[in-house]
Design a protein around this motif. Structure first.
Motif, PDB file in Angstrom:
ATOM      1  N   GLN A 176     -12.522   8.108   7.442  1.00 56.36           N
ATOM      2  CA  GLN A 176     -13.272   8.379   5.659  1.00 56.36           C
ATOM      3  C   GLN A 176     -15.114   7.956   5.796  1.00 56.36           C
ATOM      4  OE1 GLN A 176     -11.375   6.501   2.313  1.00 56.36           O
ATOM      5  NE2 GLN A 176     -12.293   7.564   0.908  1.00 56.36           N
ATOM      6  N   HIS A 216     -10.277  14.509  -3.592  1.00 61.17           N
ATOM      7  CA  HIS A 216     -10.141  14.443  -4.335  1.00 61.17           C
ATOM      8  C   HIS A 216     -10.696  15.401  -5.447  1.00 61.17           C
ATOM      9  CE1 HIS A 216      -9.426  10.405  -5.003  1.00 61.17           C
ATOM     10  NE2 HIS A 216     -10.180   9.947  -4.244  1.00 61.17           N
ATOM     11  N   PRO A 259      -5.394   7.902  -7.049  1.00 59.59           N
ATOM     12  CA  PRO A 259      -6.736   8.083  -7.757  1.00 59.59           C
ATOM     13  C   PRO A 259      -6.675   7.069  -6.429  1.00 59.59           C
ATOM     14  CG  PRO A 259      -3.759   6.494  -8.701  1.00 59.59           C
ATOM     15  CD  PRO A 259      -3.415   8.111  -8.187  1.00 59.59           C
ATOM     16  N   ASN A 260      -7.562   6.396  -6.399  1.00 58.20           N
ATOM     17  CA  ASN A 260      -8.519   5.060  -6.036  1.00 58.20           C
ATOM     18  C   ASN A 260      -7.008   3.684  -5.440  1.00 58.20           C
ATOM     19  OD1 ASN A 260     -11.659   5.464  -7.128  1.00 58.20           O
ATOM     20  ND2 ASN A 260     -11.381   6.542  -5.375  1.00 58.20           N
ATOM     21  N   LYS A 306      -3.770   6.224  -0.039  1.00 60.25           N
ATOM     22  CA  LYS A 306      -3.903   7.253   0.686  1.00 60.25           C
ATOM     23  C   LYS A 306      -3.801   7.458   2.061  1.00 60.25           C
ATOM     24  CE  LYS A 306      -6.322   9.398  -2.282  1.00 60.25           C
ATOM     25  NZ  LYS A 306      -6.637   7.701  -3.007  1.00 60.25           N
ATOM     26  N   SER A 307      -5.632   6.822   2.396  1.00 62.88           N
ATOM     27  CA  SER A 307      -5.942   6.358   3.129  1.00 62.88           C
ATOM     28  C   SER A 307      -5.019   5.546   4.393  1.00 62.88           C
ATOM     29  CB  SER A 307      -7.424   5.902   3.520  1.00 62.88           C
ATOM     30  OG  SER A 307      -8.216   6.440   2.505  1.00 62.88           O
ATOM     31  N   THR A 308      -4.129   4.691   3.947  1.00 58.45           N
ATOM     32  CA  THR A 308      -2.882   3.833   4.411  1.00 58.45           C
ATOM     33  C   THR A 308      -2.197   4.676   5.219  1.00 58.45           C
ATOM     34  OG1 THR A 308      -3.720   2.349   2.592  1.00 58.45           O
ATOM     35  CG2 THR A 308      -1.612   2.054   4.133  1.00 58.45           C
ATOM     36  N   CYS A 347      -4.378   4.344  -4.418  1.00 58.55           N
ATOM     37  CA  CYS A 347      -2.514   4.037  -4.573  1.00 58.55           C
ATOM     38  C   CYS A 347      -2.694   4.493  -2.826  1.00 58.55           C
ATOM     39  CB  CYS A 347      -2.909   5.687  -4.920  1.00 58.55           C
ATOM     40  SG  CYS A 347      -3.599   7.047  -4.259  1.00 58.55           S
ATOM     41  N   HIS A 359       2.196   2.866  -5.714  1.00 57.55           N
ATOM     42  CA  HIS A 359       2.050   2.948  -4.219  1.00 57.55           C
ATOM     43  C   HIS A 359       3.120   4.254  -3.811  1.00 57.55           C
ATOM     44  CE1 HIS A 359      -1.123   0.544  -3.744  1.00 57.55           C
ATOM     45  NE2 HIS A 359      -0.482  -0.518  -4.849  1.00 57.55           N
ATOM     46  N   ALA A 389       0.961  -0.872  -0.290  1.00 63.78           N
ATOM     47  CA  ALA A 389       0.099  -0.314  -0.133  1.00 63.78           C
ATOM     48  C   ALA A 389       0.751   1.289  -0.043  1.00 63.78           C
ATOM     49  CB  ALA A 389      -1.184  -0.234   1.404  1.00 63.78           C
TER      50      ALA A 389
HETATM   51  N1  LIG Z   1      -7.422  -3.949   5.287  1.00 66.15           N
HETATM   52  C1  LIG Z   1      -6.893  -3.895   4.010  1.00 66.15           C
HETATM   53  N2  LIG Z   1      -6.764  -5.478   4.123  1.00 66.15           N
HETATM   54  C2  LIG Z   1      -5.765  -5.553   2.969  1.00 66.15           C
HETATM   55  N3  LIG Z   1      -5.913  -5.025   2.213  1.00 66.15           N
HETATM   56  C3  LIG Z   1      -6.125  -3.000   2.077  1.00 66.15           C
HETATM   57  C4  LIG Z   1      -6.336  -2.748   3.383  1.00 66.15           C
HETATM   58  N4  LIG Z   1      -6.736  -1.957   3.793  1.00 66.15           N
HETATM   59  C5  LIG Z   1      -6.093  -1.063   2.236  1.00 66.15           C
HETATM   60  N5  LIG Z   1      -5.621  -2.242   1.336  1.00 66.15           N
HETATM   61  C6  LIG Z   1      -5.592  -2.397   0.338  1.00 66.15           C
HETATM   62  O1  LIG Z   1      -4.231  -1.310   0.241  1.00 66.15           O
HETATM   63  C7  LIG Z   1      -4.641  -0.431  -1.154  1.00 66.15           C
HETATM   64  C8  LIG Z   1      -4.432   1.285  -0.858  1.00 66.15           C
HETATM   65  O2  LIG Z   1      -5.949   1.575  -0.182  1.00 66.15           O
HETATM   66  P1  LIG Z   1      -6.007   2.738   0.232  1.00 66.15           P
HETATM   67  O3  LIG Z   1      -7.033   2.547   1.926  1.00 66.15           O
HETATM   68  O4  LIG Z   1      -4.775   3.410   1.120  1.00 66.15           O
HETATM   69  O5  LIG Z   1      -6.842   3.285  -0.862  1.00 66.15           O
HETATM   70  P2  LIG Z   1      -6.649   5.196  -0.894  1.00 66.15           P
HETATM   71  O6  LIG Z   1      -6.470   5.140  -1.372  1.00 66.15           O
HETATM   72  O7  LIG Z   1      -7.516   5.773   0.648  1.00 66.15           O
HETATM   73  O8  LIG Z   1      -8.240   4.703  -2.082  1.00 66.15           O
HETATM   74  P3  LIG Z   1      -9.538   5.449  -2.066  1.00 66.15           P
HETATM   75  O9  LIG Z   1      -9.259   6.630  -2.788  1.00 66.15           O
HETATM   76  O10 LIG Z   1     -10.295   4.780  -2.728  1.00 66.15           O
HETATM   77  O11 LIG Z   1     -10.195   6.154  -0.830  1.00 66.15           O
HETATM   78  C9  LIG Z   1      -5.325  -0.683  -1.585  1.00 66.15           C
HETATM   79  O12 LIG Z   1      -4.860  -1.657  -2.476  1.00 66.15           O
HETATM   80  C10 LIG Z   1      -6.258  -1.767  -0.907  1.00 66.15           C
HETATM   81  O13 LIG Z   1      -7.332  -2.824  -1.666  1.00 66.15           O
END
Ligand SMILES: Nc1ncnc2c1ncn2[C@@H]1O[C@H](COP(=O)(O)OP(=O)(O)OP(=O)(O)O)[C@@H](O)[C@H]1O
Ligand SMILES: [Mg+2]
Length: 222
Positions: free
Chosen positions: A88, A198, A35-36, A40-42, A38, A217, A16
């Motif tokens: 979120q 976004h 992008p979704n 960000k939330s992680t 990528c 990532h 991630a």
């Molecule tokens: N609890 C989890 N277990 C396994 N994989 C996860 C988990 N949470 C997120 N992922 C994976 O880690 C990657 C990053 O996820 P994340 O939620 O950080 O994305 P994001 O950039 O916040 O997306 P969005 O714009 O959709 O909110 C993605 O591929 C997601 O599928």
């Protein structure tokens, strides 16, 4: 203030975050875009000490933020008081019997006096125009109402750093305008903001620095 050095994170086999270098100074307002999926939330979960780097290092005001460091209750309390984080998904954050209790919870935990807790709770209810909801159980509110309550809860802690994941999602226009104005003032008061969005307009109104994550990532400042 916030220093990430070559930070990597994977959920089991799912990468991630890949070698993230990020340096944020007090008073910055950093917008994180990408992008979704990528990461960000992680990234935000990691900044908030909910998850930890599998490689690399995270320093907050020079202190290494590790699982071990946060086992020290005094340090953890200080750190979580510094960082305000709005999820979120608001549902994961609300657990009290009434909106009023929900907002007062953080200030009570911080050990503020009854009078201060009351004042902060009232200020936050007023700021978000949710005085009428004060006795309602948070889990029976509408989506937008829940988001207002979650935001009020974090703001009642008066954090040093405010971390927001899509703060405008699900809010009506009037609340969006109020929140943007609040965030601009928060930033003007010298505090640090990290916002995932976004929404281009919000990014322009709020950002002083811009981080772009990609599908691999990785993170680049633009
Ligand atoms: N609890 C989890 N277990 C396994 N994989 C996860 C988990 N949470 C997120 N992922 C994976 O880690 C990657 C990053 O996820 P994340 O939620 O950080 O994305 P994001 O950039 O916040 O997306 P969005 O714009 O959709 O909110 C993605 O591929 C997601 O599928
Ligand atoms: Mg996300």
């Amino acid at each position: 203030m916030i220093d990430l050095e070559k930070v990597c994170f994977a959920y089991e086999n799912e990468i991630a975050l890949r070698y993230i270098d990020l340096h944020i100074e007090k008073g910055d307002s950093v917008i994180v875009q990408g992008p979704n999926g990528c990461g960000k939330s992680t990234l935000i979960k990691l900044l908030n000490g909910i998850i930890f780097p599998s490689e690399g290092e995270y320093l907050y005001k020079g202190h290494a933020i590790t699982e071990k460091a946060l086992k020290d209750r005094k340090f953890a309390k200080w750190f979580h008081q510094q960082m305000g984080y709005v999820f979120q998904n608001a549902d994961t954050q609300l657990f009290c019997g009434s909106v009023e209790e929900e907002i007062a919870f953080g200030p009570v935990q911080m050990g503020l006096s009854e009078a201060e807790v009351h004042e902060r709770t009232e200020d936050c209810l007023k700021l978000f125009g949710i005085e009428k909801l004060r006795e309602r159980p948070p889990y029976h509110l509408s989506g937008g109402e829940k988001r207002k309550v979650s935001l009020a809860c974090i703001i009642s802690l008066n954090p040093e750093v405010l971390i927001l994941d899509e703060p405008l999602a699900g809010l009506d226009e009037k609340t969006q305008d109020m929140l943007i104005e609040f965030l601009q003032n928060f930033h003007k008061a010298g505090k640090t903001l990290i916002t995932i969005t976004h929404n281009r307009q919000l990014a322009e109104l709020l950002g002083t620095r811009f981080a772009l994550m990609n599908e691999d990532h990785e993170l680049n400042m633009i």
